[in-house]
Design a protein around this motif. Structure first.
Motif, PDB file in Angstrom:
ATOM      1  N   TYR A  56      84.356 -24.333  17.215  1.00 21.89           N
ATOM      2  CA  TYR A  56      83.205 -23.455  16.982  1.00 21.89           C
ATOM      3  C   TYR A  56      83.541 -22.014  17.385  1.00 21.89           C
ATOM      4  O   TYR A  56      83.233 -21.060  16.648  1.00 21.89           O
ATOM      5  CB  TYR A  56      82.015 -23.983  17.768  1.00 21.89           C
ATOM      6  N   LEU A  57      84.177 -21.848  18.562  1.00 24.88           N
ATOM      7  CA  LEU A  57      84.562 -20.503  19.000  1.00 24.88           C
ATOM      8  C   LEU A  57      85.588 -19.897  18.050  1.00 24.88           C
ATOM      9  O   LEU A  57      85.558 -18.692  17.769  1.00 24.88           O
ATOM     10  CB  LEU A  57      85.139 -20.576  20.416  1.00 24.88           C
ATOM     11  N   GLU A  62      80.161 -23.091   8.188  1.00 17.36           N
ATOM     12  CA  GLU A  62      81.168 -23.815   8.952  1.00 17.36           C
ATOM     13  C   GLU A  62      80.931 -23.673  10.453  1.00 17.36           C
ATOM     14  O   GLU A  62      81.100 -24.630  11.213  1.00 17.36           O
ATOM     15  CB  GLU A  62      82.569 -23.292   8.594  1.00 17.36           C
ATOM     16  N   GLU A  63      80.522 -22.476  10.864  1.00 17.68           N
ATOM     17  CA  GLU A  63      80.232 -22.249  12.278  1.00 17.68           C
ATOM     18  C   GLU A  63      79.090 -23.146  12.749  1.00 17.68           C
ATOM     19  O   GLU A  63      79.155 -23.745  13.829  1.00 17.68           O
ATOM     20  CB  GLU A  63      79.870 -20.776  12.479  1.00 17.68           C
ATOM     21  N   ALA A  64      78.045 -23.239  11.933  1.00 14.98           N
ATOM     22  CA  ALA A  64      76.913 -24.103  12.277  1.00 14.98           C
ATOM     23  C   ALA A  64      77.317 -25.572  12.301  1.00 14.98           C
ATOM     24  O   ALA A  64      76.824 -26.355  13.119  1.00 14.98           O
ATOM     25  CB  ALA A  64      75.772 -23.873  11.290  1.00 14.98           C
ATOM     26  N   LYS A  65      78.227 -25.958  11.403  1.00 13.82           N
ATOM     27  CA  LYS A  65      78.700 -27.345  11.397  1.00 13.82           C
ATOM     28  C   LYS A  65      79.442 -27.681  12.693  1.00 13.82           C
ATOM     29  O   LYS A  65      79.227 -28.747  13.292  1.00 13.82           O
ATOM     30  CB  LYS A  65      79.635 -27.573  10.203  1.00 13.82           C
ATOM     31  N   PHE A  66      80.323 -26.779  13.124  1.00 12.50           N
ATOM     32  CA  PHE A  66      81.061 -27.026  14.357  1.00 12.50           C
ATOM     33  C   PHE A  66      80.119 -27.048  15.559  1.00 12.50           C
ATOM     34  O   PHE A  66      80.319 -27.824  16.503  1.00 12.50           O
ATOM     35  CB  PHE A  66      82.146 -25.964  14.554  1.00 12.50           C
ATOM     36  N   VAL A  70      85.413 -16.280  15.365  1.00 11.49           N
ATOM     37  CA  VAL A  70      86.387 -15.221  15.091  1.00 11.49           C
ATOM     38  C   VAL A  70      86.462 -14.958  13.592  1.00 11.49           C
ATOM     39  O   VAL A  70      86.464 -13.804  13.144  1.00 11.49           O
ATOM     40  CB  VAL A  70      87.783 -15.616  15.636  1.00 11.49           C
ATOM     41  N   ILE A  71      86.497 -16.020  12.815  1.00 11.43           N
ATOM     42  CA  ILE A  71      86.551 -15.892  11.355  1.00 11.43           C
ATOM     43  C   ILE A  71      85.273 -15.247  10.827  1.00 11.43           C
ATOM     44  O   ILE A  71      85.308 -14.390   9.933  1.00 11.43           O
ATOM     45  CB  ILE A  71      86.776 -17.268  10.705  1.00 11.43           C
ATOM     46  N   THR A  72      84.136 -15.641  11.387  1.00  9.25           N
ATOM     47  CA  THR A  72      82.854 -15.071  10.955  1.00  9.25           C
ATOM     48  C   THR A  72      82.811 -13.569  11.220  1.00  9.25           C
ATOM     49  O   THR A  72      82.338 -12.788  10.379  1.00  9.25           O
ATOM     50  CB  THR A  72      81.690 -15.771  11.680  1.00  9.25           C
ATOM     51  N   ALA A  73      83.296 -13.156  12.387  1.00  9.85           N
ATOM     52  CA  ALA A  73      83.323 -11.728  12.704  1.00  9.85           C
ATOM     53  C   ALA A  73      84.216 -10.968  11.728  1.00  9.85           C
ATOM     54  O   ALA A  73      83.902  -9.834  11.312  1.00  9.85           O
ATOM     55  CB  ALA A  73      83.809 -11.516  14.135  1.00  9.85           C
ATOM     56  N   ASP A  94      71.296 -29.682  13.094  1.00 13.57           N
ATOM     57  CA  ASP A  94      71.433 -30.086  11.697  1.00 13.57           C
ATOM     58  C   ASP A  94      70.609 -29.183  10.789  1.00 13.57           C
ATOM     59  O   ASP A  94      71.056 -28.794   9.702  1.00 13.57           O
ATOM     60  CB  ASP A  94      71.000 -31.545  11.535  1.00 13.57           C
ATOM     61  N   ALA A  95      69.398 -28.819  11.252  1.00  8.93           N
ATOM     62  CA  ALA A  95      68.550 -27.914  10.471  1.00  8.93           C
ATOM     63  C   ALA A  95      69.197 -26.533  10.345  1.00  8.93           C
ATOM     64  O   ALA A  95      69.057 -25.853   9.320  1.00  8.93           O
ATOM     65  CB  ALA A  95      67.172 -27.797  11.118  1.00  8.93           C
ATOM     66  N   LYS A  96      69.927 -26.134  11.377  1.00  6.19           N
ATOM     67  CA  LYS A  96      70.611 -24.834  11.330  1.00  6.19           C
ATOM     68  C   LYS A  96      71.711 -24.837  10.277  1.00  6.19           C
ATOM     69  O   LYS A  96      71.922 -23.826   9.584  1.00  6.19           O
ATOM     70  CB  LYS A  96      71.186 -24.517  12.709  1.00  6.19           C
ATOM     71  N   VAL A  97      72.410 -25.956  10.155  1.00  3.56           N
ATOM     72  CA  VAL A  97      73.438 -26.087   9.107  1.00  3.56           C
ATOM     73  C   VAL A  97      72.793 -25.936   7.735  1.00  3.56           C
ATOM     74  O   VAL A  97      73.295 -25.204   6.865  1.00  3.56           O
ATOM     75  CB  VAL A  97      74.162 -27.437   9.222  1.00  3.56           C
ATOM     76  N   ASN A  98      71.689 -26.633   7.522  1.00  2.00           N
ATOM     77  CA  ASN A  98      70.989 -26.560   6.232  1.00  2.00           C
ATOM     78  C   ASN A  98      70.479 -25.159   5.956  1.00  2.00           C
ATOM     79  O   ASN A  98      70.484 -24.703   4.804  1.00  2.00           O
ATOM     80  CB  ASN A  98      69.828 -27.553   6.210  1.00  2.00           C
TER      81      ASN A  98
END
Length: 413
Positions: A235-236, A103-107, A240-243, A41-45
């Protein structure tokens, strides 16, 4: 300070006062206090707060030039302000990258939550199994204890040999050893559950409200479409979108930066107008602005980043495809395991358990009446206990298979 500590420990104190609790209550406590989930959760924030960084333009340069730069006068001064601004498309690319990382951190957080719920349920079911196993072992201890006493009496009266008494005593000692192993396993899974709950190992947990394991009936899926909702797979996919967004940032970095500036200076001894008089003094100021482009003369390293990130995007895509294949395979195996355990439970309910009860009753009567010897009675007891242990293990496997199916489908209530 003491009041703060009391407030922080209040949930655990309240939990300790409860005499019983359910598996769902344990899951809720883990979701509230587990450190791994709090970290996710902290990573999302963190990534959410990093999104505004996409508007960063770098530091403004303020410079002072003082001395003899225009004429023989030694106290001329020049104040300049310069700002380098990335090409506008860079801001948009960085913002989209930041949003994708959020979004990646949320997943990842949802995947962590899904894993946590499954692990809590698995530990809880193992503890229920050990509780029922202990009751079964205590019944065995009672049976073999009676058998040992009977064998001892028959040995003392000369009705049987030493072998019968030794075999009965050995089986009773084996059951006692299994009880010790059961107790050790109980401590292991209790410690694991406490770690998942985020409480100290010395914390006393309430007793499980569930009396024991029970059958689970699920509606079996005919395909693997449910796996697509698994949070780790999403998440995976987001990686792909993040890359892709990262590649766009590197591509935008090749574009020139825009440079804007302003200067204000003195030109002592310089005519202030076309007629040549009067001459400027230190109080006369001359100003202007400048606009330019910062061009990447050596763009090869920047282009290499774009090419490398394209490869990273391919890696992320392959990881996603592999993850989808593995999850679908695990899902199908879980369905087959669940179906196998349901068939196994049906066998126990309809055939094995009724036969075991009948064998135990008839063998006990026959042995007490002297119609069968210790060897035959001993084998009958072993068969009955083996059926009961098999049924208990099948119940556990049935519950674990159902939980695993829900875990793989990402549908854990």
């Amino acid at each position: 300070m003491k009041r703060i500590i009391i407030i922080l420990l209040f949930p655990f104190a309240a939990m300790a006062q409860e005499k019983t609790w359910t598996m769902q209550q344990a899951v809720d406590m883990a979701l509230e206090h587990n450190k791994g989930l709090k970290s996710a959760d902290a990573k999302v924030n963190y990534f959410r707060q990093m999104v505004p960084v996409s508007g960063e333009i770098g530091k403004t340069e303020v410079a002072l030039q003082y001395g003899q730069y225009n004429s023989y006068v030694k106290n001329d001064n020049n104040i300049s302000i310069t700002q380098s601004i990335p090409f506008p498309t860079t801001f948009a690319a960085k913002k989209k990258l930041g949003e994708s990382m959020v979004e990646e951190a949320k997943f990842l957080k949802v995947a962590t939550r899904n894993d946590l719920v499954y692990q809590v349920k698995e530990s809880w079911l193992q503890l229920l199994f050990l509780k029922e196993q202990r009751q079964l072992l205590l019944q065995q201890d009672s049976l073999f204890g009676s058998f040992a006493k009977s064998a001892d009496l028959r040995y003392r009266t000369g009705e049987t040999r030493m072998l019968e008494k030794t075999a009965a005593d050995a089986r009773k000692q084996e059951v006692m050893n299994l009880l010790r192993q059961n107790q050790a396993d109980n401590r292991i899974y209790t410690s694991r559950l406490k770690a998942l709950l985020g409480v100290a190992d010395s914390t006393l947990l309430p007793e499980a409200k569930e009396g024991g394991l029970s059958d689970v009936s699920l509606q079996l899926y005919t395909d693997t479409a449910a796996v697509s909702a698994h949070p780790y797979l999403r998440y995976l996919q987001q990686q792909v979108i993040t890359a892709e967004k990262q590649q766009q940032v590197y591509s935008a970095a090749i574009l020139p930066d825009i440079t804007v500036g302003y200067f204000n200076q003195s030109l002592i001894g310089t005519p202030v107008n076309a007629s040549g008089a009067p001459l400027a003094t230190g109080s006369n100021r001359f100003q202007g602005f400048q606009v330019g482009l910062a061009l990447p003369l050596w763009a090869r390293p920047l282009k290499a980043k774009v090419k490398a990130e394209k490869q990273q995007q391919e890696v992320a895509n392959l990881n996603f495809e592999n993850g989808a294949i593995q999850l679908k395979s695990q899902f199908m195996q879980a369905l087959q395991q669940y179906a196998k355990q349901m068939d196994n439970l049906e066998y126990y309910h309809n055939t094995a358990l009724p036969n075991a009860a009948l064998i135990l009753k008839q063998s006990q009567l026959a042995y007490n009446a002297g119609e069968i010897g210790y060897a035959e009675h001993f084998l009958n007891l072993e068969q009955v206990l083996g059926i009961r242990q098999g049924y208990l293990k099948s119940l556990l496997d049935n519950k674990l298979a159902a939980c695993y199916i829900m875990y793989l489908s990402g549908n854990q209530q």
